[in-house]
Design a protein around this motif. Structure first.
Motif, PDB file in Angstrom:
ATOM      1  N   SER A 288       0.784  -1.261  -0.087  1.00  0.00           N
ATOM      2  CA  SER A 288      -0.038   0.052  -0.006  1.00  0.00           C
ATOM      3  C   SER A 288       0.712   1.248  -0.074  1.00  0.00           C
ATOM      4  O   SER A 288       0.350   2.342  -0.176  1.00  0.00           O
ATOM      5  N   VAL A 289       2.244   1.097   0.072  1.00  0.00           N
ATOM      6  CA  VAL A 289       3.217   2.441   0.306  1.00  0.00           C
ATOM      7  C   VAL A 289       4.271   1.934  -0.899  1.00  0.00           C
ATOM      8  O   VAL A 289       4.655   0.836  -0.834  1.00  0.00           O
ATOM      9  N   LYS A 290       4.489   2.933  -1.433  1.00  0.00           N
ATOM     10  CA  LYS A 290       5.704   2.545  -2.735  1.00  0.00           C
ATOM     11  C   LYS A 290       6.966   3.005  -2.421  1.00  0.00           C
ATOM     12  O   LYS A 290       7.905   2.272  -2.757  1.00  0.00           O
ATOM     13  N   GLN A 291       7.074   4.280  -1.922  1.00  0.00           N
ATOM     14  CA  GLN A 291       8.672   4.785  -1.597  1.00  0.00           C
ATOM     15  C   GLN A 291       9.298   3.985  -0.798  1.00  0.00           C
ATOM     16  O   GLN A 291      10.497   3.483  -1.037  1.00  0.00           O
ATOM     17  N   ALA A 292       8.487   3.433   0.286  1.00  0.00           N
ATOM     18  CA  ALA A 292       9.358   2.592   1.229  1.00  0.00           C
ATOM     19  C   ALA A 292       9.578   1.035   0.802  1.00  0.00           C
ATOM     20  O   ALA A 292      10.651   0.396   1.114  1.00  0.00           O
ATOM     21  N   VAL A 293       8.691   0.616  -0.073  1.00  0.00           N
ATOM     22  CA  VAL A 293       8.915  -0.568  -0.638  1.00  0.00           C
ATOM     23  C   VAL A 293       9.922  -0.644  -1.629  1.00  0.00           C
ATOM     24  O   VAL A 293      10.840  -1.563  -1.472  1.00  0.00           O
ATOM     25  N   ILE A 294      10.011   0.396  -2.388  1.00  0.00           N
ATOM     26  CA  ILE A 294      11.398   0.585  -3.372  1.00  0.00           C
ATOM     27  C   ILE A 294      12.426   0.534  -2.726  1.00  0.00           C
ATOM     28  O   ILE A 294      13.536  -0.101  -2.922  1.00  0.00           O
ATOM     29  N   GLU A 295      12.782   1.412  -1.574  1.00  0.00           N
ATOM     30  CA  GLU A 295      13.796   1.510  -0.961  1.00  0.00           C
ATOM     31  C   GLU A 295      14.324   0.237  -0.296  1.00  0.00           C
ATOM     32  O   GLU A 295      15.419  -0.129  -0.061  1.00  0.00           O
ATOM     33  N   ALA A 296      13.217  -0.635   0.260  1.00  0.00           N
ATOM     34  CA  ALA A 296      13.701  -1.876   0.903  1.00  0.00           C
ATOM     35  C   ALA A 296      13.964  -2.979  -0.067  1.00  0.00           C
ATOM     36  O   ALA A 296      14.808  -3.822   0.437  1.00  0.00           O
ATOM     37  N   VAL A 297      13.224  -3.013  -0.963  1.00  0.00           N
ATOM     38  CA  VAL A 297      13.276  -4.198  -2.254  1.00  0.00           C
ATOM     39  C   VAL A 297      14.327  -4.099  -3.010  1.00  0.00           C
ATOM     40  O   VAL A 297      15.115  -4.966  -3.508  1.00  0.00           O
ATOM     41  N   ALA A 298      14.612  -2.771  -3.697  1.00  0.00           N
ATOM     42  CA  ALA A 298      15.390  -2.768  -4.755  1.00  0.00           C
ATOM     43  C   ALA A 298      16.830  -2.946  -4.786  1.00  0.00           C
ATOM     44  O   ALA A 298      17.373  -3.652  -5.539  1.00  0.00           O
ATOM     45  N   PRO A 299      17.490  -2.652  -3.433  1.00  0.00           N
ATOM     46  CA  PRO A 299      18.828  -3.158  -3.199  1.00  0.00           C
ATOM     47  C   PRO A 299      19.116  -4.678  -3.448  1.00  0.00           C
ATOM     48  O   PRO A 299      20.317  -5.058  -3.466  1.00  0.00           O
ATOM     49  N   HIS A 300      18.111  -5.556  -3.247  1.00  0.00           N
ATOM     50  CA  HIS A 300      18.112  -6.883  -3.205  1.00  0.00           C
ATOM     51  C   HIS A 300      17.869  -7.426  -4.688  1.00  0.00           C
ATOM     52  O   HIS A 300      18.059  -8.855  -4.856  1.00  0.00           O
ATOM     53  N   VAL A 301      17.441  -6.754  -5.569  1.00  0.00           N
ATOM     54  CA  VAL A 301      16.852  -7.202  -6.904  1.00  0.00           C
ATOM     55  C   VAL A 301      18.140  -7.826  -7.845  1.00  0.00           C
ATOM     56  O   VAL A 301      18.801  -6.548  -7.886  1.00  0.00           O
TER      57      VAL A 301
ATOM     58  N   ASP B  74       4.631   8.287 -10.331  1.00  0.00           N
ATOM     59  CA  ASP B  74       5.956   7.987  -9.476  1.00  0.00           C
ATOM     60  C   ASP B  74       5.595   7.802  -8.067  1.00  0.00           C
ATOM     61  O   ASP B  74       4.642   8.138  -7.725  1.00  0.00           O
ATOM     62  N   ALA B  75       6.521   7.267  -7.177  1.00  0.00           N
ATOM     63  CA  ALA B  75       6.366   6.501  -6.039  1.00  0.00           C
ATOM     64  C   ALA B  75       6.031   7.682  -5.072  1.00  0.00           C
ATOM     65  O   ALA B  75       4.766   7.480  -4.112  1.00  0.00           O
ATOM     66  N   ALA B  76       6.449   8.903  -5.164  1.00  0.00           N
ATOM     67  CA  ALA B  76       6.047   9.866  -4.164  1.00  0.00           C
ATOM     68  C   ALA B  76       4.730  10.431  -4.330  1.00  0.00           C
ATOM     69  O   ALA B  76       4.026  10.593  -3.276  1.00  0.00           O
ATOM     70  N   HIS B  77       4.362  10.496  -5.668  1.00  0.00           N
ATOM     71  CA  HIS B  77       3.153  11.139  -5.983  1.00  0.00           C
ATOM     72  C   HIS B  77       1.976   9.933  -5.407  1.00  0.00           C
ATOM     73  O   HIS B  77       0.943  10.258  -4.761  1.00  0.00           O
TER      74      HIS B  77
ATOM     75  N   ALA C  15      -2.340   8.777   0.617  1.00  0.00           N
ATOM     76  CA  ALA C  15      -2.397   9.249   1.972  1.00  0.00           C
ATOM     77  C   ALA C  15      -3.761   9.812   2.439  1.00  0.00           C
ATOM     78  O   ALA C  15      -4.443   9.966   3.153  1.00  0.00           O
ATOM     79  N   VAL C  16      -4.043  10.621   1.161  1.00  0.00           N
ATOM     80  CA  VAL C  16      -5.556  11.230   0.907  1.00  0.00           C
ATOM     81  C   VAL C  16      -6.739  10.299   0.910  1.00  0.00           C
ATOM     82  O   VAL C  16      -7.572  10.404   1.718  1.00  0.00           O
ATOM     83  N   THR C  17      -6.622   9.216  -0.009  1.00  0.00           N
ATOM     84  CA  THR C  17      -7.727   8.419  -0.484  1.00  0.00           C
ATOM     85  C   THR C  17      -7.861   7.337   0.320  1.00  0.00           C
ATOM     86  O   THR C  17      -9.001   6.686   0.382  1.00  0.00           O
ATOM     87  N   SER C  18      -6.752   6.748   1.158  1.00  0.00           N
ATOM     88  CA  SER C  18      -6.853   5.592   1.817  1.00  0.00           C
ATOM     89  C   SER C  18      -6.221   5.600   3.327  1.00  0.00           C
ATOM     90  O   SER C  18      -6.907   5.195   4.290  1.00  0.00           O
ATOM     91  N   HIS C  19      -5.007   6.235   3.524  1.00  0.00           N
ATOM     92  CA  HIS C  19      -4.198   5.980   4.553  1.00  0.00           C
ATOM     93  C   HIS C  19      -4.990   6.822   5.652  1.00  0.00           C
ATOM     94  O   HIS C  19      -5.419   6.426   6.766  1.00  0.00           O
TER      95      HIS C  19
END
Ligand SMILES: NC(=O)c1ccc[n+]([C@@H]2O[C@H](COP(=O)([O-])OP(=O)(O)OC[C@H]3O[C@@H](n4cnc5c(N)ncnc54)[C@H](O)[C@@H]3O)[C@@H](O)[C@H]2O)c1
Ligand SMILES: O=C(O)C(=O)C[C@]1(C(=O)O)C=C[C@@H](O)C=C1
Length: 283
Positions: free
Chosen positions: A77-90, A154-157, A163-167
């Protein structure tokens, strides 16, 4: 995916024996494995479906076993944090295409899914720099095959929009139900007995998985705090209007928000999905 015939073989992993057994029993998976590493061997598509805070750990565990040329995606449900956590392992040669279907219920676990869940819902893809177009296009076709409408951003957007529509709406529901629960002690269960449909809708949202939502707020902190700040300002303005008896302000505000609800229904974004404990939609 199975109902639409989109996958040759669906292989799953879950940590508990009970979840793995259920996934086989209800035909969700053709095979299940005790470890994620075993499950991803030979897969051309790997979908991470764990809480946002666990994505990095699972990506690290499966990384050495991913097939060259495979596509790795997620539904977090969140994208910047997932990219930061996953991308380095790919590993090089594996295509990571983060995603987020905007569909779900307050229920969790293998029995909570149903084949029509994604129909006429948005799925947002958030490709990272350097991803070739073909894996993104394939993933788009997969989601479209399940009935979703697909957009890229993009992830930040993404994180600000969600954050507005769900979180923030989830946080407000959690708060309202918490307030009512505190009052219950004062009013001796009247809150439950006389709970009107509006409050019941809040309780559905506030019954959502605590781990999932803890991780959403821990990882989408800045955007949620920004929207929560704006929400608080509006709430104070409405509070002042009530205190001053400013009916014009209240009426104009509610007229504006009613139009938003109508817009959502006209766009076909309301759901007629099976009733998994949902309260009925009031139109
Ligand atoms: N439920 C929704 O409405 C919804 C909608 C869109 C996206 N999402 C996202 O989808 C993801 C999964 O949510 P869900 O609703 O399918 O939850 P779920 O509880 O049904 O499934 C999550 C699974 O992850 C497992 N898990 C947790 N930590 C783990 C770890 N460290 N290692 C391995 N497995 C672990 C849990 O045991 C559970 O089986 C989350 O990232 C969530 O933000 C949920
Ligand atoms: O209807 C619900 O239960 C949901 O809250 C689903 C919902 C949402 O907020 O719309 C929840 C989290 C997601 O990341 C996507 C969908």
């Amino acid at each position: 995916m199975r109902a639409a015939g989109l996958a040759g073989e669906i292989v799953g992993h879950a940590r508990t024996e009970e979840t793995r057994r259920t996934a086989l029993e209800i035909g969700l998976c053709d095979q299940v494995y005790e470890t994620a590493a075993e499950a991803v061997r030979g897969a051309d598509l790997v979908v991470l479906c764990v809480p946002v805070g666990a994505m990095g750990e699972v990506a690290r565990d499966i990384a050495p076993f991913l097939e060259p040329g495979a596509t790795l995606t997620d539904v977090g449900s969140v994208k910047q944090a997932v990219i930061e956590a996953v991308a380095p392992h790919v590993p090089v040669g594996v295509h990571f295409v983060p995603g987020h279907p905007l569909a779900g219920t307050e229920h969790s676990g293998p029995r909570a899914g149903f084949a029509t869940l994604f129909q006429n819902r948005w799925c947002l893809l958030v490709p990272v720099d350097g991803t070739p177009p073909e894996p993104v296009a394939r993933l788009r076709r997969l989601w479209e095959g399940m009935g979703a409408n697909v957009d890229e951003m993009d992830a930040a957007h993404h994180d600000l929009v969600l954050a507005v529509t769900s979180h923030t709406p989830h946080l407000i529901a959690y708060t309202m139900v918490g307030v009512a629960d505190d009052l219950r002690r004062v009013t001796d269960s009247e809150v439950i007995k006389y709970s009107a449909a509006g409050f019941r809708d809040f309780t559905r949202i506030a019954a959502s998985d605590p781990t999932m939502w803890r991780d959403v707020f821990l990882t989408n902190k800045d955007a949620t705090l920004e929207i929560l700040g704006r929400f608080t300002e509006e709430l104070f303005a409405l509070q002042r209007a009530i205190r001053r008896g400013d009916g014009d302000h209240l009426h104009a505000y509610f007229t504006r928000t009613r139009a938003i609800r109508r817009g959502i229904i006209d766009a076909g974004q309301d759901t007629d999905a099976p009733d998994f404990g949902r309260t009925k939609v009031h139109r």
